[in-house]
Design a protein around this motif. Sequence first.
Motif, mmCIF file in Angstrom:
data_model
loop_
_atom_site.group_PDB
_atom_site.id
_atom_site.type_symbol
_atom_site.label_atom_id
_atom_site.label_comp_id
_atom_site.label_asym_id
_atom_site.label_seq_id
_atom_site.Cartn_x
_atom_site.Cartn_y
_atom_site.Cartn_z
ATOM 1 N N ARG A 43 7.228 -6.231 4.965
ATOM 2 C CA ARG A 43 7.082 -4.954 4.032
ATOM 3 C C ARG A 43 6.752 -5.223 2.824
ATOM 4 O O ARG A 43 7.640 -5.980 2.085
ATOM 5 N N CYS A 44 5.701 -5.019 2.011
ATOM 6 C CA CYS A 44 5.466 -5.333 0.847
ATOM 7 C C CYS A 44 6.613 -5.086 -0.277
ATOM 8 O O CYS A 44 6.984 -3.806 -0.009
ATOM 9 N N PRO A 45 7.048 -5.829 -1.114
ATOM 10 C CA PRO A 45 8.242 -5.319 -1.854
ATOM 11 C C PRO A 45 7.974 -4.562 -2.819
ATOM 12 O O PRO A 45 8.926 -3.929 -3.327
ATOM 13 N N HIS A 46 6.620 -4.112 -3.056
ATOM 14 C CA HIS A 46 6.455 -3.081 -4.099
ATOM 15 C C HIS A 46 6.576 -1.777 -3.512
ATOM 16 O O HIS A 46 7.425 -0.984 -3.652
ATOM 17 N N LEU A 47 5.821 -1.266 -2.570
ATOM 18 C CA LEU A 47 6.107 0.005 -1.841
ATOM 19 C C LEU A 47 6.232 -0.095 -0.329
ATOM 20 O O LEU A 47 5.921 1.031 0.173
ATOM 21 N N GLY A 48 6.289 -1.315 0.481
ATOM 22 C CA GLY A 48 6.340 -1.379 1.459
ATOM 23 C C GLY A 48 5.152 -1.389 2.572
ATOM 24 O O GLY A 48 5.252 -1.470 3.569
ATOM 25 N N PHE A 49 4.017 -1.516 1.971
ATOM 26 C CA PHE A 49 2.756 -1.430 2.881
ATOM 27 C C PHE A 49 2.815 -2.810 3.789
ATOM 28 O O PHE A 49 3.457 -3.818 3.277
ATOM 29 N N PRO A 50 2.376 -2.762 5.072
ATOM 30 C CA PRO A 50 2.488 -3.962 5.912
ATOM 31 C C PRO A 50 1.645 -5.258 5.362
ATOM 32 O O PRO A 50 0.402 -5.008 5.341
ATOM 33 N N THR A 62 -2.400 -11.716 -0.264
ATOM 34 C CA THR A 62 -2.558 -10.343 -1.119
ATOM 35 C C THR A 62 -2.610 -8.968 -0.356
ATOM 36 O O THR A 62 -2.801 -8.818 0.719
ATOM 37 N N CYS A 63 -1.394 -8.158 -1.181
ATOM 38 C CA CYS A 63 -1.323 -6.885 -0.321
ATOM 39 C C CYS A 63 -2.409 -6.014 -0.693
ATOM 40 O O CYS A 63 -2.918 -5.930 -1.938
ATOM 41 N N HIS A 64 -3.206 -5.361 0.424
ATOM 42 C CA HIS A 64 -4.212 -4.455 -0.001
ATOM 43 C C HIS A 64 -4.034 -3.129 -0.437
ATOM 44 O O HIS A 64 -4.835 -2.458 -1.079
ATOM 45 N N TRP A 65 -2.554 -2.837 -0.739
ATOM 46 C CA TRP A 65 -2.430 -1.140 -1.321
ATOM 47 C C TRP A 65 -2.670 -1.366 -2.825
ATOM 48 O O TRP A 65 -3.566 -0.680 -3.546
ATOM 49 N N HIS A 66 -1.874 -2.180 -3.431
ATOM 50 C CA HIS A 66 -1.915 -2.224 -4.900
ATOM 51 C C HIS A 66 -2.397 -3.721 -5.509
ATOM 52 O O HIS A 66 -2.169 -3.792 -6.765
ATOM 53 N N HIS A 67 -2.667 -4.443 -4.419
ATOM 54 C CA HIS A 67 -3.184 -5.728 -4.738
ATOM 55 C C HIS A 67 -2.116 -6.629 -5.373
ATOM 56 O O HIS A 67 -2.450 -7.742 -6.142
ATOM 57 N N ALA A 68 -0.911 -6.729 -4.880
ATOM 58 C CA ALA A 68 0.123 -7.664 -5.356
ATOM 59 C C ALA A 68 -0.183 -8.927 -4.755
ATOM 60 O O ALA A 68 -0.519 -8.947 -3.493
ATOM 61 N N ARG A 69 0.045 -10.090 -5.427
ATOM 62 C CA ARG A 69 -0.067 -11.195 -4.852
ATOM 63 C C ARG A 69 1.198 -12.194 -4.738
ATOM 64 O O ARG A 69 2.118 -12.139 -5.465
ATOM 65 N N PRO A 80 4.970 -9.478 -11.330
ATOM 66 C CA PRO A 80 6.517 -9.031 -11.421
ATOM 67 C C PRO A 80 6.490 -7.751 -11.021
ATOM 68 O O PRO A 80 7.702 -7.267 -10.629
ATOM 69 N N TRP A 81 5.735 -6.706 -11.367
ATOM 70 C CA TRP A 81 5.699 -5.322 -10.903
ATOM 71 C C TRP A 81 6.029 -5.146 -9.451
ATOM 72 O O TRP A 81 6.575 -3.989 -8.959
ATOM 73 N N ALA A 82 5.669 -6.276 -8.744
ATOM 74 C CA ALA A 82 5.996 -6.022 -7.208
ATOM 75 C C ALA A 82 7.270 -6.542 -6.476
ATOM 76 O O ALA A 82 7.705 -6.315 -5.530
#
Length: 587
Positions: A43-50, A62-69, A80-82
């Motif tokens: 679960r992406c620590p930002h908002l949970g995207f797989p 890289t998470c494809h939802w908001h592109h956190a790395r 840091p926002w993620a």
Amino acid sequence: MGIGANWISAGKLEALQQEGAKVIRGGIAVFYHEEQVYAVDNRCPHLGFPLHMGSLCDGILTCHWHHARFDVCSGGTLDPWADDVPSHDVRVDDGEVWVNPVSRSTGGANKYKLKLKEGLEQNIGIVIAKAVVGLIEAGVPAQHIARIGIEFGTTYGTGWNAGLTILTAMAGSVGKLDKNGTILALYQGLVHVARGSSGRGTRHLLSALPSADVPFERLTEWYRDCIEVRDTQGAEKVLLTAIAKGVGTKQLSDMMLTAATDHFYLDGGHTFDFHSKAIEALEWAEESQKERVLTSLVPMMARPTRSEELHQWQAPLNLVEPIAQAVHALAQHAERAKLAGGAASVPLTADREAQVLEQLLSDTPLQTIALLRDLLVAGTAPARLAQLVALAAAERIVRFHTQNDFGDWVAVLHTFTYAHAVHERLLQSDEPLLQRAIFHGAVAVYLDRFLNVPSAARPKPSAVSSPFDHQELLDMLDLRQQVGPAAQWVTDYMHGGGEPGALLNTLGHALLREDAEFHSFQMYEAAVAEYDRWQAAEGAFAEKARETMLLACARYLAAHAPTARELPHTAKIAWRLHKGERLFEEE
Ligand code: FES
């Protein structure tokens, strides 16, 4: 480290090489990348995207939802926002991949405290929310969590502000809230502190005077003189000298509040209210935070509006002069009483209190001023009179008609929160000069009188009795224009045997599930605190007073709901991530 008995098999290495990524039991994503195996929470620590649906390139996931790395090896984020993603140890044994289900990134309360500081510095809601959840789950007391926000907010920026007031109000309200409510209360308070102070410069303190030999009475004079001429630097140095001298918080509060009442109803009541909240924060802040907290109040004294200069305090009826005369008469009386060895406090009967309330709500302010003066001279406890002024101010909110301009809700709210602050401070102080604030509050109640014309009818109880479904009230507040129905629900609840504690919790949730603005937090805290104070009294008058507080709170919150609810949504995600819930079905 060997493979533990609880480790989970991720299947054959050969298969993973083919797939590149897979999700195993426990919601862990396992990757084969650059001839190595890695495992992180899926679960992406930002908002949970797989994260297994993200992409992996040169060691960066890289998470494809908001592109956190994320560094796929450590889970550390470049954004840091993620926040960092928990990573897991892996081993390959005889061609089979094994994953430790316990992540490397445990670290307990200290880790979350650091995260909270980081979240405040960067003003990142999800990081703050996760830190609060982690700290509460680690058993850290709510007020210890709030201390971190107080430290941050009084170190950066220009001084005490709305965010710090919200945080203190919420830290003081957690006793009325369930665990979820406590998390939301702290989170909302801390987010508002971050908004007020993040990215601002450090507030450097001046130094105290070289010698603390000056008597405290003299320091008090100096402090008031500096505030009188809006010299905040001089005031800060005097204040720091008093602190260095070891003067106690109660005396320091008296000194500062006296200066804050040398003029009438400063800044629509906010100045006194902010002072009160900062002093309240000192009840649970660390001793080392005293200097920062108290000096943070000084900058706001540079240019507050002095209400005696406002037209409505001078015309068509001059209300300034009668208050000055009443205060003078009280000072003379205090002098005489001192010579006579002091005077005993004389309690009011419930009937007399009802008469005082009626007078406070009347159109005859000169009689109100005279009555307050006479009651104080007769030995009525100042705190009790302040409590009645707060009750009158709450009644104005109960009687506020929705035909009024929407912006006028704030006018009646200001008077109420000011009167509440005066009440709280007079419960702690016997400084005679603070009694001036009772008169200022009473006149503010008078000036709000047209906001009760026409007057909203106080709801009559209908024949409904418990059990009550609290969700009904919350559902009601999903819609606009529910001031009347919400008040009716609360009236029926109170008269139908509903449990007040549960209602305070529900009203708290009605506040905290919104993107509430500053005044709504003030409303909830003041109404709940005044409700508690009336709990100590018995009889029909006290019962009605308690109901007034709940009605005022419900009406105000209903008038300001619903909002987009973005802020609490972030907290909800943090809470669900912490509990290990899956946020997306595709996972
Ligand atoms: S970046 Fe992953 S959910 Fe937003």
